[in-house]
Design a protein around this motif. Structure first.
Motif, PDB file in Angstrom:
ATOM      1  N   ILE A   1       9.403  -0.027  -5.129  1.00 21.71           N
ATOM      2  CA  ILE A   1      10.246  -1.005  -5.816  1.00 21.71           C
ATOM      3  C   ILE A   1      11.023  -1.830  -4.794  1.00 21.71           C
ATOM      4  N   VAL A   2      11.543  -1.168  -3.768  1.00 23.08           N
ATOM      5  CA  VAL A   2      12.263  -1.882  -2.699  1.00 23.08           C
ATOM      6  C   VAL A   2      11.324  -2.895  -2.060  1.00 23.08           C
ATOM      7  N   ALA A   3      10.093  -2.492  -1.760  1.00 20.22           N
ATOM      8  CA  ALA A   3       9.127  -3.386  -1.125  1.00 20.22           C
ATOM      9  C   ALA A   3       8.765  -4.560  -2.039  1.00 20.22           C
ATOM     10  N   LEU A   4       8.568  -4.301  -3.326  1.00 19.15           N
ATOM     11  CA  LEU A   4       8.232  -5.377  -4.264  1.00 19.15           C
ATOM     12  C   LEU A   4       9.358  -6.402  -4.347  1.00 19.15           C
ATOM     13  N   LEU A   5      10.586  -5.919  -4.466  1.00 14.67           N
ATOM     14  CA  LEU A   5      11.732  -6.831  -4.506  1.00 14.67           C
ATOM     15  C   LEU A   5      11.832  -7.645  -3.214  1.00 14.67           C
ATOM     16  N   ALA A   6      11.575  -6.996  -2.085  1.00 13.18           N
ATOM     17  CA  ALA A   6      11.667  -7.687  -0.797  1.00 13.18           C
ATOM     18  C   ALA A   6      10.641  -8.810  -0.691  1.00 13.18           C
ATOM     19  N   VAL A   7       9.430  -8.545  -1.122  1.00 15.15           N
ATOM     20  CA  VAL A   7       8.379  -9.572  -1.074  1.00 15.15           C
ATOM     21  C   VAL A   7       8.769 -10.756  -1.947  1.00 15.15           C
TER      22      VAL A   7
ATOM     23  N   LEU B   1       0.416  -7.916  -3.716  1.00 17.27           N
ATOM     24  CA  LEU B   1      -0.837  -7.397  -4.233  1.00 17.27           C
ATOM     25  C   LEU B   1      -0.727  -5.879  -4.161  1.00 17.27           C
ATOM     26  N   PRO B   2      -0.618  -5.204  -5.316  1.00 18.43           N
ATOM     27  CA  PRO B   2      -0.490  -3.742  -5.278  1.00 18.43           C
ATOM     28  C   PRO B   2      -1.813  -3.106  -4.841  1.00 18.43           C
ATOM     29  N   LEU B   3      -1.728  -2.222  -3.875  1.00 10.46           N
ATOM     30  CA  LEU B   3      -2.894  -1.509  -3.359  1.00 10.46           C
ATOM     31  C   LEU B   3      -2.636  -0.015  -3.518  1.00 10.46           C
ATOM     32  N   ASP B   4      -3.283   0.597  -4.468  1.00  9.24           N
ATOM     33  CA  ASP B   4      -3.079   2.013  -4.759  1.00  9.24           C
ATOM     34  C   ASP B   4      -3.763   2.861  -3.688  1.00  9.24           C
ATOM     35  N   PRO B   5      -3.003   3.733  -3.000  1.00  3.98           N
ATOM     36  CA  PRO B   5      -3.595   4.560  -1.956  1.00  3.98           C
ATOM     37  C   PRO B   5      -4.726   5.460  -2.446  1.00  3.98           C
ATOM     38  N   SER B   6      -4.789   5.713  -3.743  1.00  8.75           N
ATOM     39  CA  SER B   6      -5.865   6.568  -4.256  1.00  8.75           C
ATOM     40  C   SER B   6      -7.178   5.806  -4.430  1.00  8.75           C
ATOM     41  N   PHE B   7      -7.147   4.477  -4.288  1.00 14.51           N
ATOM     42  CA  PHE B   7      -8.375   3.690  -4.405  1.00 14.51           C
ATOM     43  C   PHE B   7      -9.305   4.002  -3.231  1.00 14.51           C
ATOM     44  N   PRO B   8     -10.608   3.878  -3.453  1.00 13.60           N
ATOM     45  CA  PRO B   8     -11.538   4.071  -2.332  1.00 13.60           C
ATOM     46  C   PRO B   8     -11.312   2.987  -1.272  1.00 13.60           C
ATOM     47  N   GLU B   9     -11.570   3.357  -0.025  1.00 17.02           N
ATOM     48  CA  GLU B   9     -11.383   2.448   1.113  1.00 17.02           C
ATOM     49  C   GLU B   9     -12.099   1.120   0.890  1.00 17.02           C
ATOM     50  N   GLU B  10     -13.299   1.203   0.353  1.00 19.72           N
ATOM     51  CA  GLU B  10     -14.093  -0.015   0.106  1.00 19.72           C
ATOM     52  C   GLU B  10     -13.357  -0.977  -0.823  1.00 19.72           C
ATOM     53  N   ARG B  11     -12.748  -0.455  -1.854  1.00 20.59           N
ATOM     54  CA  ARG B  11     -12.016  -1.293  -2.811  1.00 20.59           C
ATOM     55  C   ARG B  11     -10.756  -1.875  -2.178  1.00 20.59           C
ATOM     56  N   LEU B  12     -10.088  -1.102  -1.364  1.00 17.63           N
ATOM     57  CA  LEU B  12      -8.865  -1.577  -0.722  1.00 17.63           C
ATOM     58  C   LEU B  12      -9.139  -2.726   0.239  1.00 17.63           C
ATOM     59  N   ARG B  13     -10.287  -2.687   0.913  1.00 15.31           N
ATOM     60  CA  ARG B  13     -10.626  -3.779   1.824  1.00 15.31           C
ATOM     61  C   ARG B  13     -10.827  -5.056   1.056  1.00 15.31           C
TER      62      ARG B  13
ATOM     63  N   HIS C   1       0.850  -1.182   0.000  1.00 11.20           N
ATOM     64  CA  HIS C   1       0.000   0.000   0.000  1.00 11.20           C
ATOM     65  C   HIS C   1       0.887   1.234   0.000  1.00 11.20           C
ATOM     66  N   LEU C   2       1.442   1.552  -1.147  1.00 14.30           N
ATOM     67  CA  LEU C   2       2.361   2.679  -1.281  1.00 14.30           C
ATOM     68  C   LEU C   2       2.091   3.419  -2.581  1.00 14.30           C
ATOM     69  N   ASP C   3       2.417   4.696  -2.575  1.00 18.69           N
ATOM     70  CA  ASP C   3       2.400   5.441  -3.830  1.00 18.69           C
ATOM     71  C   ASP C   3       3.519   4.906  -4.699  1.00 18.69           C
ATOM     72  N   ARG C   4       3.520   5.285  -5.954  1.00 18.25           N
ATOM     73  CA  ARG C   4       4.569   4.823  -6.868  1.00 18.25           C
ATOM     74  C   ARG C   4       5.843   5.625  -6.607  1.00 18.25           C
ATOM     75  N   THR C   5       6.673   5.062  -5.753  1.00 14.62           N
ATOM     76  CA  THR C   5       7.909   5.714  -5.343  1.00 14.62           C
ATOM     77  C   THR C   5       9.033   4.678  -5.388  1.00 14.62           C
TER      78      THR C   5
END
Length: 141
Positions: free
Chosen positions: A115-121, A129-141, A107-111
């Protein structure tokens, strides 16, 4: 109308007519322009099928540790720094999950941190699972 604008319009129309084609019909271009287009769009590259993205990144970091890998608005990270940060985070993920493989939400902006987090996972053996912070709360859940 400007010739280049006319060609661009024709190109966009050709793309619209054949949306699934990798290379639309370029017959409206001069042979010289068509050749420049073909040369500039040669992007195919073969990659080792037996190596993962994180392994390929690690190899690049070993070859060029001081080269800039990621740039943010106010800073940059070298391949060596990204390698170190993602390895440390991967170790923390493995410790938290044990041997269990998991889907981990990012759950991070594109920064650069993303990339560090994706590589770590990936290094920890999970999938993200990319979770865009701009998505509505309902969608993120």
């Amino acid at each position: 109308m400007n010739t280049r604008l006319s060609q661009l319009e024709q190109y966009l129309l050709a793309m619209e007519r054949t949306p699934d084609s990798l290379l639309p019909d370029l017959s409206f271009l001069s042979s010289e322009d068509a050749e420049v287009y073909r040369l500039c769009n040669r992007t195919e590259k073969s990659y080792p099928l037996h190596e993962t993205i994180d392994q390929l990144f690690s190899e690049q970091a070993r070859r060029t540790p001081e080269r800039i890998a990621l740039c943010g608005r106010d800073y940059s990270l070298t391949f060596g720094e990204v390698e170190h940060l993602s390895s440390c985070l991967a170790q923390g993920i493995r410790q938290a999950l044990g041997k269990e493989r998991a889907v981990i939400g990012i759950h991070l902006d594109r920064t650069p941190e993303t990339i560090v987090a994706l590589l770590a996972v990936l290094r920890a053996g999970g999938c993200y699972l990319p979770l865009d912070p701009s998505f509505p709360e309902e969608r993120l859940r």
